[in-house]
Design a protein around this motif. Structure first.
Motif, PDB file in Angstrom:
ATOM      1  N   GLY A  67       4.749  -9.585  10.003  1.00  0.00           N
ATOM      2  CA  GLY A  67       5.844 -10.542  10.157  1.00  0.00           C
ATOM      3  C   GLY A  67       5.521 -11.929   9.621  1.00  0.00           C
ATOM      4  O   GLY A  67       6.398 -12.786   9.544  1.00  0.00           O
ATOM      5  N   ASP A  68       4.266 -12.169   9.249  1.00  0.00           N
ATOM      6  CA  ASP A  68       3.852 -13.465   8.707  1.00  0.00           C
ATOM      7  C   ASP A  68       4.639 -13.763   7.426  1.00  0.00           C
ATOM      8  O   ASP A  68       4.766 -12.901   6.564  1.00  0.00           O
ATOM      9  CB  ASP A  68       2.350 -13.410   8.407  1.00  0.00           C
ATOM     10  CG  ASP A  68       1.821 -14.704   7.813  1.00  0.00           C
ATOM     11  OD1 ASP A  68       2.294 -15.101   6.724  1.00  0.00           O
ATOM     12  OD2 ASP A  68       0.929 -15.310   8.416  1.00  0.00           O
ATOM     13  N   PRO A  69       5.174 -14.977   7.288  1.00  0.00           N
ATOM     14  CA  PRO A  69       5.929 -15.327   6.076  1.00  0.00           C
ATOM     15  C   PRO A  69       5.136 -15.144   4.779  1.00  0.00           C
ATOM     16  O   PRO A  69       5.717 -14.776   3.757  1.00  0.00           O
ATOM     17  CB  PRO A  69       6.292 -16.796   6.293  1.00  0.00           C
ATOM     18  CG  PRO A  69       6.339 -16.940   7.775  1.00  0.00           C
ATOM     19  CD  PRO A  69       5.243 -16.044   8.290  1.00  0.00           C
ATOM     20  N   TYR A  70       3.843 -15.376   4.805  1.00  0.00           N
ATOM     21  CA  TYR A  70       3.033 -15.138   3.611  1.00  0.00           C
ATOM     22  C   TYR A  70       3.014 -13.646   3.262  1.00  0.00           C
ATOM     23  O   TYR A  70       3.106 -13.268   2.104  1.00  0.00           O
ATOM     24  CB  TYR A  70       1.597 -15.608   3.819  1.00  0.00           C
ATOM     25  CG  TYR A  70       1.345 -17.087   3.673  1.00  0.00           C
ATOM     26  CD1 TYR A  70       2.347 -17.979   3.314  1.00  0.00           C
ATOM     27  CD2 TYR A  70       0.084 -17.606   3.889  1.00  0.00           C
ATOM     28  CE1 TYR A  70       2.087 -19.332   3.183  1.00  0.00           C
ATOM     29  CE2 TYR A  70      -0.188 -18.949   3.766  1.00  0.00           C
ATOM     30  CZ  TYR A  70       0.826 -19.811   3.407  1.00  0.00           C
ATOM     31  OH  TYR A  70       0.557 -21.155   3.282  1.00  0.00           O
ATOM     32  N   VAL A  71       2.845 -12.801   4.284  1.00  0.00           N
ATOM     33  CA  VAL A  71       2.789 -11.353   4.048  1.00  0.00           C
ATOM     34  C   VAL A  71       4.148 -10.853   3.573  1.00  0.00           C
ATOM     35  O   VAL A  71       4.236 -10.106   2.591  1.00  0.00           O
ATOM     36  CB  VAL A  71       2.320 -10.605   5.312  1.00  0.00           C
ATOM     37  CG1 VAL A  71       2.382  -9.098   5.114  1.00  0.00           C
ATOM     38  CG2 VAL A  71       0.904 -11.044   5.706  1.00  0.00           C
ATOM     39  N   ARG A  72       5.220 -11.267   4.272  1.00  0.00           N
ATOM     40  CA  ARG A  72       6.572 -10.844   3.869  1.00  0.00           C
ATOM     41  C   ARG A  72       6.904 -11.292   2.449  1.00  0.00           C
ATOM     42  O   ARG A  72       7.573 -10.579   1.712  1.00  0.00           O
ATOM     43  CB  ARG A  72       7.611 -11.395   4.843  1.00  0.00           C
ATOM     44  CG  ARG A  72       7.631 -10.676   6.175  1.00  0.00           C
ATOM     45  CD  ARG A  72       8.877 -11.010   7.008  1.00  0.00           C
ATOM     46  NE  ARG A  72       9.422 -12.322   6.808  1.00  0.00           N
ATOM     47  CZ  ARG A  72       9.238 -13.375   7.608  1.00  0.00           C
ATOM     48  NH1 ARG A  72       8.498 -13.249   8.686  1.00  0.00           N
ATOM     49  NH2 ARG A  72       9.779 -14.533   7.341  1.00  0.00           N
ATOM     50  N   GLY A  73       6.421 -12.469   2.061  1.00  0.00           N
ATOM     51  CA  GLY A  73       6.689 -12.992   0.721  1.00  0.00           C
ATOM     52  C   GLY A  73       5.726 -12.489  -0.333  1.00  0.00           C
ATOM     53  O   GLY A  73       5.749 -12.956  -1.471  1.00  0.00           O
ATOM     54  N   LYS A  74       4.866 -11.530   0.054  1.00  0.00           N
ATOM     55  CA  LYS A  74       3.872 -10.954  -0.867  1.00  0.00           C
ATOM     56  C   LYS A  74       2.976 -12.035  -1.486  1.00  0.00           C
ATOM     57  O   LYS A  74       2.675 -12.003  -2.676  1.00  0.00           O
ATOM     58  CB  LYS A  74       4.543 -10.103  -1.929  1.00  0.00           C
ATOM     59  CG  LYS A  74       5.313  -8.930  -1.351  1.00  0.00           C
ATOM     60  CD  LYS A  74       5.805  -8.002  -2.421  1.00  0.00           C
ATOM     61  CE  LYS A  74       6.652  -6.849  -1.953  1.00  0.00           C
ATOM     62  NZ  LYS A  74       6.652  -6.408  -0.652  1.00  0.00           N
ATOM     63  N   LEU A  75       2.567 -12.994  -0.636  1.00  0.00           N
ATOM     64  CA  LEU A  75       1.698 -14.089  -1.061  1.00  0.00           C
ATOM     65  C   LEU A  75       0.260 -13.868  -0.614  1.00  0.00           C
ATOM     66  O   LEU A  75      -0.578 -14.756  -0.753  1.00  0.00           O
ATOM     67  CB  LEU A  75       2.217 -15.417  -0.507  1.00  0.00           C
ATOM     68  CG  LEU A  75       3.624 -15.802  -0.953  1.00  0.00           C
ATOM     69  CD1 LEU A  75       4.119 -17.016  -0.182  1.00  0.00           C
ATOM     70  CD2 LEU A  75       3.646 -16.059  -2.444  1.00  0.00           C
ATOM     71  N   VAL A  76      -0.009 -12.671  -0.082  1.00  0.00           N
ATOM     72  CA  VAL A  76      -1.338 -12.342   0.420  1.00  0.00           C
ATOM     73  C   VAL A  76      -1.918 -11.216  -0.428  1.00  0.00           C
ATOM     74  O   VAL A  76      -1.279 -10.181  -0.604  1.00  0.00           O
ATOM     75  CB  VAL A  76      -1.273 -11.928   1.909  1.00  0.00           C
ATOM     76  CG1 VAL A  76      -2.621 -11.480   2.416  1.00  0.00           C
ATOM     77  CG2 VAL A  76      -0.737 -13.072   2.753  1.00  0.00           C
ATOM     78  N   ARG A  77      -3.099 -11.452  -0.964  1.00  0.00           N
ATOM     79  CA  ARG A  77      -3.774 -10.441  -1.787  1.00  0.00           C
ATOM     80  C   ARG A  77      -4.285  -9.301  -0.915  1.00  0.00           C
ATOM     81  O   ARG A  77      -4.185  -8.136  -1.273  1.00  0.00           O
ATOM     82  CB  ARG A  77      -4.921 -11.083  -2.550  1.00  0.00           C
ATOM     83  CG  ARG A  77      -5.642 -10.137  -3.485  1.00  0.00           C
ATOM     84  CD  ARG A  77      -6.679 -10.852  -4.321  1.00  0.00           C
ATOM     85  NE  ARG A  77      -6.028 -11.919  -5.084  1.00  0.00           N
ATOM     86  CZ  ARG A  77      -6.609 -13.057  -5.425  1.00  0.00           C
ATOM     87  NH1 ARG A  77      -7.842 -13.295  -5.084  1.00  0.00           N
ATOM     88  NH2 ARG A  77      -5.953 -13.978  -6.103  1.00  0.00           N
ATOM     89  N   SER A  78      -4.868  -9.645   0.251  1.00  0.00           N
ATOM     90  CA  SER A  78      -5.382  -8.606   1.146  1.00  0.00           C
ATOM     91  C   SER A  78      -5.386  -9.105   2.584  1.00  0.00           C
ATOM     92  O   SER A  78      -5.499 -10.305   2.840  1.00  0.00           O
ATOM     93  CB  SER A  78      -6.791  -8.179   0.733  1.00  0.00           C
ATOM     94  OG  SER A  78      -7.701  -9.228   0.915  1.00  0.00           O
ATOM     95  N   VAL A  79      -5.250  -8.154   3.510  1.00  0.00           N
ATOM     96  CA  VAL A  79      -5.343  -8.422   4.944  1.00  0.00           C
ATOM     97  C   VAL A  79      -6.305  -7.398   5.514  1.00  0.00           C
ATOM     98  O   VAL A  79      -6.157  -6.200   5.274  1.00  0.00           O
ATOM     99  CB  VAL A  79      -3.974  -8.290   5.651  1.00  0.00           C
ATOM    100  CG1 VAL A  79      -4.138  -8.443   7.155  1.00  0.00           C
ATOM    101  CG2 VAL A  79      -2.978  -9.276   5.114  1.00  0.00           C
ATOM    102  N   ARG A  80      -7.278  -7.893   6.248  1.00  0.00           N
ATOM    103  CA  ARG A  80      -8.253  -7.006   6.875  1.00  0.00           C
ATOM    104  C   ARG A  80      -8.251  -7.299   8.368  1.00  0.00           C
ATOM    105  O   ARG A  80      -8.418  -8.456   8.781  1.00  0.00           O
ATOM    106  CB  ARG A  80      -9.623  -7.264   6.280  1.00  0.00           C
ATOM    107  CG  ARG A  80     -10.665  -6.314   6.725  1.00  0.00           C
ATOM    108  CD  ARG A  80     -11.924  -6.550   5.921  1.00  0.00           C
ATOM    109  NE  ARG A  80     -12.950  -5.637   6.353  1.00  0.00           N
ATOM    110  CZ  ARG A  80     -14.190  -5.677   5.944  1.00  0.00           C
ATOM    111  NH1 ARG A  80     -14.552  -6.597   5.068  1.00  0.00           N
ATOM    112  NH2 ARG A  80     -15.068  -4.831   6.382  1.00  0.00           N
ATOM    113  N   ILE A  81      -8.051  -6.256   9.176  1.00  0.00           N
ATOM    114  CA  ILE A  81      -8.033  -6.392  10.631  1.00  0.00           C
ATOM    115  C   ILE A  81      -9.169  -5.544  11.189  1.00  0.00           C
ATOM    116  O   ILE A  81      -9.244  -4.353  10.923  1.00  0.00           O
ATOM    117  CB  ILE A  81      -6.682  -5.934  11.224  1.00  0.00           C
ATOM    118  CG1 ILE A  81      -5.544  -6.791  10.671  1.00  0.00           C
ATOM    119  CG2 ILE A  81      -6.731  -5.976  12.749  1.00  0.00           C
ATOM    120  CD1 ILE A  81      -4.165  -6.317  11.086  1.00  0.00           C
TER     121      ILE A  81
END
Length: 192
Positions: A67-81
């Motif tokens: 739901g993060d605006p960066y993630v929704r806007g495809k502004l994130v190269r990678s997310v690691r949890i």
């Protein structure tokens, strides 16, 4: 509830990052108020950042991250949890670093060292509350750390966007759980 470290790497060449930054910040500040975000900050070069979060499981946290605006806007190269467990004794910072542990909410521009400091302060507060026989809630934990960091009730209320009276009620609960009566006793009660 489990604790997770979330690492985001941004698309640093994308000019839309600056436009989405206020929405991104508000989103995570709201999650901090709800007790999901425990701390976080950007890398020095602002190419990404780390966040310490608390959620029921990794799927629940993944939905929130999506739901993060960066993630929704495809502004994130990678997310690691990654699920993370605090070990007794916490983490130690290198000598000469000034972590500024007073601010627990998501702060644009804070460093990974600041996040580590917040994590390091957390277990002491939880242990002190357990000695008293009652656990502090995640929100009480954050308020107690802010008090020890020197914040006033008004500053805490402003940070969490609540009334000063709401902060006072949380402080009363913290004092009751720790068996203390004054602000000056808080630091020593937490260090016990």
């Amino acid at each position: 509830m489990a604790r997770f470290v979330v690492e985001m790497v941004f698309e640093t060449e994308d000019e839309r990052l600056g436009d989405a930054r206020p929405a991104h910040r508000r989103y995570w500040e709201d999650l901090a108020v709800r007790g999901v975000l425990l701390g976080g900050g950007l890398y020095t070069d602002e190419s990404g950042g780390l966040m310490l979060c608390e959620a029921a499981d990794d799927r629940a946290l993944r939905r929130l991250v999506d739901g993060d605006p960066y993630v929704r806007g495809k502004l994130v190269r990678s997310v690691r949890i990654r699920e993370w467990h605090v070990l007794v004794g916490g983490l130690k910072l290198p000598v000469g670093r000034d972590p500024e542990p007073q601010q627990l909410g998501f702060t644009m521009g804070s460093s990974a060292d600041s996040l580590i400091s917040r994590i390091e302060n957390g277990p002491r507060i939880a242990r002190a509350a357990m000695v008293a026989g009652r656990a502090l809630t995640a929100h009480e934990h954050r308020i107690a750390a802010l008090i020890v960091g020197g914040k006033t009730n008004r500053e805490i209320a402003t940070q969490f966007r609540v009334s000063v009276r709401a902060v006072e009620l949380h402080i009363t609960s913290i004092y009751r759980k720790l068996g203390i009566h004054r602000r000056a006793q808080l630091a020593s009660a937490l260090a016990a």
